[in-house]
Motif scaffolding. Structure first.
Motif, PDB file in Angstrom:
ATOM      1  N   ILE A   1     -14.491  11.677   3.100  1.00 34.37           N
ATOM      2  CA  ILE A   1     -14.062  10.518   2.768  1.00 34.37           C
ATOM      3  C   ILE A   1     -14.860   9.471   2.497  1.00 34.37           C
ATOM      4  CG2 ILE A   1     -12.281   8.930   3.119  1.00 34.37           C
ATOM      5  CD1 ILE A   1     -10.419  11.523   3.644  1.00 34.37           C
ATOM      6  N   LYS A   2     -15.528   9.102   3.886  1.00 28.70           N
ATOM      7  CA  LYS A   2     -16.379   7.911   4.281  1.00 28.70           C
ATOM      8  C   LYS A   2     -17.908   7.656   2.787  1.00 28.70           C
ATOM      9  CE  LYS A   2     -15.898   7.218   8.744  1.00 28.70           C
ATOM     10  NZ  LYS A   2     -16.167   7.095   9.774  1.00 28.70           N
TER      11      LYS A   2
ATOM     12  N   LYS B   1     -16.078   2.430  -0.680  1.00 28.49           N
ATOM     13  CA  LYS B   1     -17.883   1.922  -0.235  1.00 28.49           C
ATOM     14  C   LYS B   1     -17.218   0.525  -0.425  1.00 28.49           C
ATOM     15  CE  LYS B   1     -20.821   4.773  -0.226  1.00 28.49           C
ATOM     16  NZ  LYS B   1     -21.254   5.918   1.362  1.00 28.49           N
ATOM     17  N   ILE B   2     -16.328  -0.170  -1.853  1.00 30.75           N
ATOM     18  CA  ILE B   2     -15.638  -1.215  -1.068  1.00 30.75           C
ATOM     19  C   ILE B   2     -15.567  -1.710   0.016  1.00 30.75           C
ATOM     20  CG2 ILE B   2     -15.582  -1.402  -3.609  1.00 30.75           C
ATOM     21  CD1 ILE B   2     -12.375  -1.766  -3.489  1.00 30.75           C
TER      22      ILE B   2
ATOM     23  N   GLY C   1     -16.344  -0.871   3.067  1.00 34.90           N
ATOM     24  CA  GLY C   1     -17.085  -1.567   3.895  1.00 34.90           C
ATOM     25  C   GLY C   1     -17.176  -0.799   5.085  1.00 34.90           C
ATOM     26  N   THR C   2     -17.936  -1.402   6.450  1.00 34.89           N
ATOM     27  CA  THR C   2     -17.846  -1.362   7.442  1.00 34.89           C
ATOM     28  C   THR C   2     -15.678  -0.873   7.894  1.00 34.89           C
ATOM     29  OG1 THR C   2     -17.497  -3.570   8.444  1.00 34.89           O
ATOM     30  CG2 THR C   2     -19.630  -2.362   7.655  1.00 34.89           C
ATOM     31  N   LEU C   3     -15.733  -0.815   6.897  1.00 38.22           N
ATOM     32  CA  LEU C   3     -13.423  -1.467   7.581  1.00 38.22           C
ATOM     33  C   LEU C   3     -13.088   0.348   7.589  1.00 38.22           C
ATOM     34  CD1 LEU C   3     -12.172  -3.981   4.840  1.00 38.22           C
ATOM     35  CD2 LEU C   3     -13.000  -4.402   7.420  1.00 38.22           C
ATOM     36  N   LEU C   4     -14.352   1.075   6.760  1.00 34.37           N
ATOM     37  CA  LEU C   4     -14.056   2.731   7.415  1.00 34.37           C
ATOM     38  C   LEU C   4     -14.397   2.708   8.553  1.00 34.37           C
ATOM     39  CD1 LEU C   4     -14.805   3.995   4.252  1.00 34.37           C
ATOM     40  CD2 LEU C   4     -12.377   3.313   4.517  1.00 34.37           C
TER      41      LEU C   4
ATOM     42  N   GLN D   1      -3.299   4.555  -7.933  1.00 33.42           N
ATOM     43  CA  GLN D   1      -2.416   4.865  -6.800  1.00 33.42           C
ATOM     44  C   GLN D   1      -3.002   4.615  -5.857  1.00 33.42           C
ATOM     45  OE1 GLN D   1      -0.240   7.908  -8.708  1.00 33.42           O
ATOM     46  NE2 GLN D   1       1.381   6.918  -9.052  1.00 33.42           N
ATOM     47  N   MET D   2      -4.502   5.422  -5.500  1.00 32.52           N
ATOM     48  CA  MET D   2      -5.011   6.109  -4.079  1.00 32.52           C
ATOM     49  C   MET D   2      -5.837   4.967  -3.974  1.00 32.52           C
ATOM     50  SD  MET D   2      -6.512   9.360  -5.028  1.00 32.52           S
ATOM     51  CE  MET D   2      -7.828   9.741  -3.844  1.00 32.52           C
ATOM     52  N   TRP D   3      -6.346   3.897  -4.814  1.00 33.04           N
ATOM     53  CA  TRP D   3      -7.328   2.703  -4.091  1.00 33.04           C
ATOM     54  C   TRP D   3      -6.381   1.576  -3.348  1.00 33.04           C
ATOM     55  CZ3 TRP D   3     -10.260   1.857  -9.074  1.00 33.04           C
ATOM     56  CH2 TRP D   3     -11.731   2.479  -8.950  1.00 33.04           C
ATOM     57  N   LEU D   4      -5.410   1.875  -4.244  1.00 33.05           N
ATOM     58  CA  LEU D   4      -3.837   0.671  -3.170  1.00 33.05           C
ATOM     59  C   LEU D   4      -3.472   0.951  -2.181  1.00 33.05           C
ATOM     60  CD1 LEU D   4      -1.809   0.102  -6.483  1.00 33.05           C
ATOM     61  CD2 LEU D   4      -3.522  -1.446  -5.515  1.00 33.05           C
ATOM     62  N   SER D   5      -3.371   2.263  -2.155  1.00 34.90           N
ATOM     63  CA  SER D   5      -3.236   3.220  -0.789  1.00 34.90           C
ATOM     64  C   SER D   5      -4.006   2.719   0.225  1.00 34.90           C
ATOM     65  CB  SER D   5      -2.451   4.400  -0.567  1.00 34.90           C
ATOM     66  OG  SER D   5      -2.403   4.838   0.454  1.00 34.90           O
ATOM     67  N   ALA D   6      -4.936   2.938  -0.397  1.00 32.88           N
ATOM     68  CA  ALA D   6      -6.200   2.965   1.407  1.00 32.88           C
ATOM     69  C   ALA D   6      -6.774   0.685   1.203  1.00 32.88           C
ATOM     70  CB  ALA D   6      -7.315   3.674   0.119  1.00 32.88           C
ATOM     71  N   ALA D   7      -6.365   0.818   0.294  1.00 35.11           N
ATOM     72  CA  ALA D   7      -6.512  -1.065   1.602  1.00 35.11           C
ATOM     73  C   ALA D   7      -5.641  -1.448   1.805  1.00 35.11           C
ATOM     74  CB  ALA D   7      -6.748  -1.888  -1.045  1.00 35.11           C
TER      75      ALA D   7
END
Length: 179
Positions: free
Chosen positions: A16-17, A23-24, A26-29, A60-66
């Protein structure tokens, strides 16, 4: 135990990383809380995934990740839960959301026939859009809360059950040794 059951379905966090779309962030992951599976992170991620599953948007997946990253809930579970609305389940789920919205607005449901054209989309937004968007919002909040509290309850129940089984085994062992 519930934790083992959920872990079977989650992808490896190293894969997943490496996703280009993430990648947007960054290091938060690199926050370990995003990858650990405990009651708080699992119930939060499940509720968050269900919340965004009812949003009629393509990302939706990007929103959930954010949102999962600052809330520090399990990232893979929140992104996977969004897939409850997939190309097969989306039509009945969104039709149900439309019915909820029409009921709340007190309007009659309108028959519509899907057409793959921009004119149909514009016309549908004007006629069924308000009921559909209200229904999606209500279902989003409702099922997000049900998912959060439901998984939280099931997780606690499974931990209590496992503890009771261990306690019963320990008591049986003590009785057996005292004879």
């Amino acid at each position: 135990m519930l934790k083992k059951f959920i872990k079977r379905f989650l992808p490896d966090h190293h894969k997943i990383k490496k996703q280009k779309a993430l990648k947007i962030f960054g290091t938060l992951l690199h926050d370990p809380n995003l990858w650990h599976l405990n009651r708080r992170s699992a119930s939060g991620a499940f509720g968050l995934g269900l919340f965004f599953a009812f949003w009629p948007v393509p990302f939706q997946m990007w929103l959930s990740a954010a949102v999962a990253i600052p809330l520090r809930v399990n990232l893979p579970l929140s992104m996977a839960t969004v897939w409850i609305t997939n190309p097969f389940t989306m039509p009945p789920i969104f039709y149900g959301a439309y019915l909820v919205g029409a009921t709340l607005l007190g309007t009659d449901t309108q028959a519509f026939h899907f057409q793959l054209s921009w004119d149909w989309v514009v016309q549908s937004i004007e006629t069924i859009g308000p009921a559909f968007l209200l229904g999606c919002g209500v279902c989003s909040v409702f099922f997000g809360l049900v998912g959060f509290f439901g998984l939280n309850y099931v997780w606690r129940w499974s931990v209590v059950k496992a503890w009771q089984v261990r306690q019963a085994k320990y008591q049986a062992k003590r009785v057996k040794c005292s004879k």
